[in-house]
Motif scaffolding. Structure first.
Motif, PDB file in Angstrom:
ATOM      1  N   ALA A  69      -7.419 -10.141   1.871  1.00 20.44           N
ATOM      2  CA  ALA A  69      -7.403  -9.644   0.495  1.00 20.44           C
ATOM      3  C   ALA A  69      -6.259  -8.672   0.241  1.00 20.44           C
ATOM      4  O   ALA A  69      -5.702  -8.633  -0.861  1.00 20.44           O
ATOM      5  CB  ALA A  69      -8.738  -8.970   0.168  1.00 20.44           C
ATOM      6  N   LEU A  70      -5.887  -7.872   1.258  1.00 20.49           N
ATOM      7  CA  LEU A  70      -4.831  -6.876   1.088  1.00 20.49           C
ATOM      8  C   LEU A  70      -3.456  -7.385   1.522  1.00 20.49           C
ATOM      9  O   LEU A  70      -2.517  -6.608   1.620  1.00 20.49           O
ATOM     10  CB  LEU A  70      -5.183  -5.615   1.874  1.00 20.49           C
ATOM     11  N   ASN A  71      -3.361  -8.681   1.773  1.00 22.57           N
ATOM     12  CA  ASN A  71      -2.068  -9.262   2.152  1.00 22.57           C
ATOM     13  C   ASN A  71      -1.330  -9.672   0.881  1.00 22.57           C
ATOM     14  O   ASN A  71      -1.674 -10.675   0.253  1.00 22.57           O
ATOM     15  CB  ASN A  71      -2.282 -10.482   3.061  1.00 22.57           C
ATOM     16  N   PRO A  72      -0.294  -8.935   0.473  1.00 25.94           N
ATOM     17  CA  PRO A  72       0.405  -9.250  -0.780  1.00 25.94           C
ATOM     18  C   PRO A  72       1.112 -10.602  -0.749  1.00 25.94           C
ATOM     19  O   PRO A  72       1.378 -11.190  -1.785  1.00 25.94           O
ATOM     20  CB  PRO A  72       1.391  -8.093  -0.942  1.00 25.94           C
ATOM     21  N   LYS A  73       1.424 -11.098   0.449  1.00 31.48           N
ATOM     22  CA  LYS A  73       2.036 -12.422   0.522  1.00 31.48           C
ATOM     23  C   LYS A  73       1.030 -13.490   0.095  1.00 31.48           C
ATOM     24  O   LYS A  73       1.410 -14.509  -0.489  1.00 31.48           O
ATOM     25  CB  LYS A  73       2.561 -12.695   1.928  1.00 31.48           C
ATOM     26  N   ALA A  74      -0.248 -13.242   0.372  1.00 33.63           N
ATOM     27  CA  ALA A  74      -1.289 -14.151  -0.109  1.00 33.63           C
ATOM     28  C   ALA A  74      -1.371 -14.081  -1.630  1.00 33.63           C
ATOM     29  O   ALA A  74      -1.551 -15.098  -2.305  1.00 33.63           O
ATOM     30  CB  ALA A  74      -2.635 -13.794   0.519  1.00 33.63           C
ATOM     31  N   THR A  75      -1.202 -12.875  -2.172  1.00 35.39           N
ATOM     32  CA  THR A  75      -1.183 -12.706  -3.625  1.00 35.39           C
ATOM     33  C   THR A  75      -0.077 -13.546  -4.243  1.00 35.39           C
ATOM     34  O   THR A  75      -0.297 -14.302  -5.200  1.00 35.39           O
ATOM     35  CB  THR A  75      -0.977 -11.224  -3.997  1.00 35.39           C
ATOM     36  N   LEU A  76       1.137 -13.433  -3.683  1.00 35.67           N
ATOM     37  CA  LEU A  76       2.259 -14.202  -4.207  1.00 35.67           C
ATOM     38  C   LEU A  76       2.014 -15.705  -4.099  1.00 35.67           C
ATOM     39  O   LEU A  76       2.322 -16.464  -5.015  1.00 35.67           O
ATOM     40  CB  LEU A  76       3.533 -13.842  -3.436  1.00 35.67           C
ATOM     41  N   PHE A  77       1.442 -16.121  -2.972  1.00 31.18           N
ATOM     42  CA  PHE A  77       1.199 -17.546  -2.768  1.00 31.18           C
ATOM     43  C   PHE A  77       0.253 -18.098  -3.822  1.00 31.18           C
ATOM     44  O   PHE A  77       0.539 -19.133  -4.452  1.00 31.18           O
ATOM     45  CB  PHE A  77       0.630 -17.804  -1.370  1.00 31.18           C
ATOM     46  N   PHE A  78      -0.872 -17.428  -4.029  1.00 29.32           N
ATOM     47  CA  PHE A  78      -1.874 -17.977  -4.947  1.00 29.32           C
ATOM     48  C   PHE A  78      -1.429 -17.883  -6.403  1.00 29.32           C
ATOM     49  O   PHE A  78      -1.709 -18.783  -7.196  1.00 29.32           O
ATOM     50  CB  PHE A  78      -3.219 -17.291  -4.734  1.00 29.32           C
ATOM     51  N   TRP A 104       1.833  -2.154 -10.079  1.00 28.27           N
ATOM     52  CA  TRP A 104       0.651  -2.796  -9.496  1.00 28.27           C
ATOM     53  C   TRP A 104       0.990  -3.585  -8.244  1.00 28.27           C
ATOM     54  O   TRP A 104       0.263  -3.539  -7.248  1.00 28.27           O
ATOM     55  CB  TRP A 104      -0.014  -3.721 -10.520  1.00 28.27           C
ATOM     56  N   PHE A 105       2.104  -4.306  -8.294  1.00 31.02           N
ATOM     57  CA  PHE A 105       2.454  -5.137  -7.150  1.00 31.02           C
ATOM     58  C   PHE A 105       2.776  -4.284  -5.920  1.00 31.02           C
ATOM     59  O   PHE A 105       2.321  -4.572  -4.806  1.00 31.02           O
ATOM     60  CB  PHE A 105       3.645  -6.027  -7.489  1.00 31.02           C
ATOM     61  N   ASN A 106       3.531  -3.223  -6.112  1.00 30.36           N
ATOM     62  CA  ASN A 106       3.854  -2.355  -4.976  1.00 30.36           C
ATOM     63  C   ASN A 106       2.622  -1.598  -4.485  1.00 30.36           C
ATOM     64  O   ASN A 106       2.502  -1.305  -3.295  1.00 30.36           O
ATOM     65  CB  ASN A 106       4.969  -1.376  -5.350  1.00 30.36           C
ATOM     66  N   ALA A 107       1.698  -1.298  -5.399  1.00 25.54           N
ATOM     67  CA  ALA A 107       0.456  -0.648  -4.974  1.00 25.54           C
ATOM     68  C   ALA A 107      -0.325  -1.565  -4.040  1.00 25.54           C
ATOM     69  O   ALA A 107      -0.836  -1.131  -3.000  1.00 25.54           O
ATOM     70  CB  ALA A 107      -0.392  -0.289  -6.194  1.00 25.54           C
ATOM     71  N   VAL A 108      -0.389  -2.848  -4.401  1.00 27.35           N
ATOM     72  CA  VAL A 108      -1.068  -3.819  -3.539  1.00 27.35           C
ATOM     73  C   VAL A 108      -0.343  -3.936  -2.205  1.00 27.35           C
ATOM     74  O   VAL A 108      -0.963  -3.971  -1.136  1.00 27.35           O
ATOM     75  CB  VAL A 108      -1.135  -5.198  -4.238  1.00 27.35           C
ATOM     76  N   LYS A 109       0.970  -3.981  -2.256  1.00 29.80           N
ATOM     77  CA  LYS A 109       1.747  -4.138  -1.023  1.00 29.80           C
ATOM     78  C   LYS A 109       1.571  -2.944  -0.088  1.00 29.80           C
ATOM     79  O   LYS A 109       1.382  -3.112   1.121  1.00 29.80           O
ATOM     80  CB  LYS A 109       3.226  -4.318  -1.362  1.00 29.80           C
ATOM     81  N   TYR A 110       1.659  -1.740  -0.638  1.00 27.75           N
ATOM     82  CA  TYR A 110       1.528  -0.564   0.227  1.00 27.75           C
ATOM     83  C   TYR A 110       0.122  -0.445   0.799  1.00 27.75           C
ATOM     84  O   TYR A 110      -0.063  -0.039   1.948  1.00 27.75           O
ATOM     85  CB  TYR A 110       1.912   0.704  -0.536  1.00 27.75           C
ATOM     86  N   ALA A 111      -0.878  -0.788  -0.020  1.00 25.35           N
ATOM     87  CA  ALA A 111      -2.255  -0.761   0.494  1.00 25.35           C
ATOM     88  C   ALA A 111      -2.403  -1.752   1.645  1.00 25.35           C
ATOM     89  O   ALA A 111      -3.005  -1.439   2.689  1.00 25.35           O
ATOM     90  CB  ALA A 111      -3.240  -1.096  -0.626  1.00 25.35           C
ATOM     91  N   ALA A 163     -15.863  -7.922   7.305  1.00 21.73           N
ATOM     92  CA  ALA A 163     -15.065  -7.038   6.453  1.00 21.73           C
ATOM     93  C   ALA A 163     -13.620  -6.967   6.933  1.00 21.73           C
ATOM     94  O   ALA A 163     -12.683  -6.924   6.119  1.00 21.73           O
ATOM     95  CB  ALA A 163     -15.679  -5.638   6.431  1.00 21.73           C
ATOM     96  N   THR A 164     -13.420  -6.961   8.244  1.00 19.16           N
ATOM     97  CA  THR A 164     -12.061  -6.923   8.788  1.00 19.16           C
ATOM     98  C   THR A 164     -11.282  -8.164   8.359  1.00 19.16           C
ATOM     99  O   THR A 164     -10.131  -8.069   7.918  1.00 19.16           O
ATOM    100  CB  THR A 164     -12.101  -6.841  10.325  1.00 19.16           C
ATOM    101  N   GLY A 165     -11.915  -9.326   8.480  1.00 14.77           N
ATOM    102  CA  GLY A 165     -11.258 -10.553   8.051  1.00 14.77           C
ATOM    103  C   GLY A 165     -10.985 -10.563   6.555  1.00 14.77           C
ATOM    104  O   GLY A 165      -9.898 -10.936   6.106  1.00 14.77           O
ATOM    105  N   PHE A 166     -11.974 -10.133   5.782  1.00 11.44           N
ATOM    106  CA  PHE A 166     -11.829 -10.120   4.323  1.00 11.44           C
ATOM    107  C   PHE A 166     -10.680  -9.210   3.889  1.00 11.44           C
ATOM    108  O   PHE A 166      -9.821  -9.603   3.096  1.00 11.44           O
ATOM    109  CB  PHE A 166     -13.135  -9.654   3.675  1.00 11.44           C
ATOM    110  N   LEU A 167     -10.653  -7.984   4.407  1.00  9.08           N
ATOM    111  CA  LEU A 167      -9.624  -7.036   4.003  1.00  9.08           C
ATOM    112  C   LEU A 167      -8.238  -7.464   4.463  1.00  9.08           C
ATOM    113  O   LEU A 167      -7.242  -7.249   3.767  1.00  9.08           O
ATOM    114  CB  LEU A 167      -9.950  -5.641   4.539  1.00  9.08           C
TER     115      LEU A 167
END
Length: 218
Positions: free
Chosen positions: A130-139, A74-81, A123-127
């Motif tokens: 949202a698709l930044n995995p570093k933000a995922t790790l931070f939160f 899952w984590f790599n899927a988010v990162k590659y996306a 949408a550009t700002g949101f994506l």
């Protein structure tokens, strides 16, 4: 106790302030939108970036963030996306052509077909966020290391709302600064080169994400 929540909130707010002020894809996309399309589009992009934080907060509060972080698939899927989307932004920026008359470009140009709609800018700002995995790790780290599991969900949601509003305000300020006539006018003299430079930056971010993915999840 309420006092404890205020202490916890101050720690969350400080960590978020340091994170949001550091250069990254969010800053780069707001900067590009400011210089290329003007204040209205840049502010809508900023609102999209801030709204993207609600997604991270939601899965962090629900505990799904740990699943993403601890699962290599899952984590790599988010990162590659995220890497693919950010790289696409970079390619689009690299394809920017010289403007015939930069001095004539202003917010009034938003009526031209070449300028994205406010919905597209949002949408550009949101994506981008949202698709930044570093933000995922931070939160995920924020809600694991700083926020007490016993903190009521409604308080945790309030933290998220604060971070969302603060992010919108910060990047809207960035948009206002870089769309001032004197600032933007200087940049637009070499606007296509700045766009292309930002394209290289986006592609660099994407490569970093891919290389980080290759090292797996700890």
């Amino acid at each position: 106790m309420p006092h404890d929540y205020w202490v916890e909130f101050s720690e969350v707010a400080l960590a978020h302030l340091l994170a949001v002020a550091s250069p990254g894809p969010d800053f780069a996309i707001v900067l590009r939108q400011s210089l290329a399309y003007g204040r209205r589009i840049a502010i809508w992009t900023s609102l999209g970036v801030g709204t993207g934080i609600l997604l991270h907060v939601t899965y962090s509060v629900l505990g799904l963030g740990l699943l993403i972080r601890t699962s290599p698939v899952w984590f790599n899927a988010v990162k590659y996306a995220g890497a693919v989307y950010i790289a696409w932004l970079g390619v689009q920026a690299l394809r920017t052509r010289p403007r015939a008359n930069p001095a004539l470009l202003s917010d009034a140009a938003a009526a031209e077909p070449i300028v994205p709609s406010t919905g597209s800018a949002f949408a550009t700002g949101f994506l981008t966020n949202a698709l930044n995995p570093k933000a995922t790790l931070f939160f995920v780290s924020l809600f694991v290391l700083i926020v007490n599991p016993q903190t009521p969900k409604i308080i945790q949601v309030a933290y998220g709302v604060w971070m969302t509003v603060a992010t919108m305000a910060w990047f809207s300020l960035v948009a206002v600064v870089f769309t001032r006539d004197d600032v933007r006018g200087r940049f637009l003299r070499h606007g296509h080169w700045i766009d292309r430079a930002l394209g290289v930056v986006f592609i660099g971010f994407a490569l970093i994400l891919v290389l980080t993915s290759a090292r797996g999840v700890s």
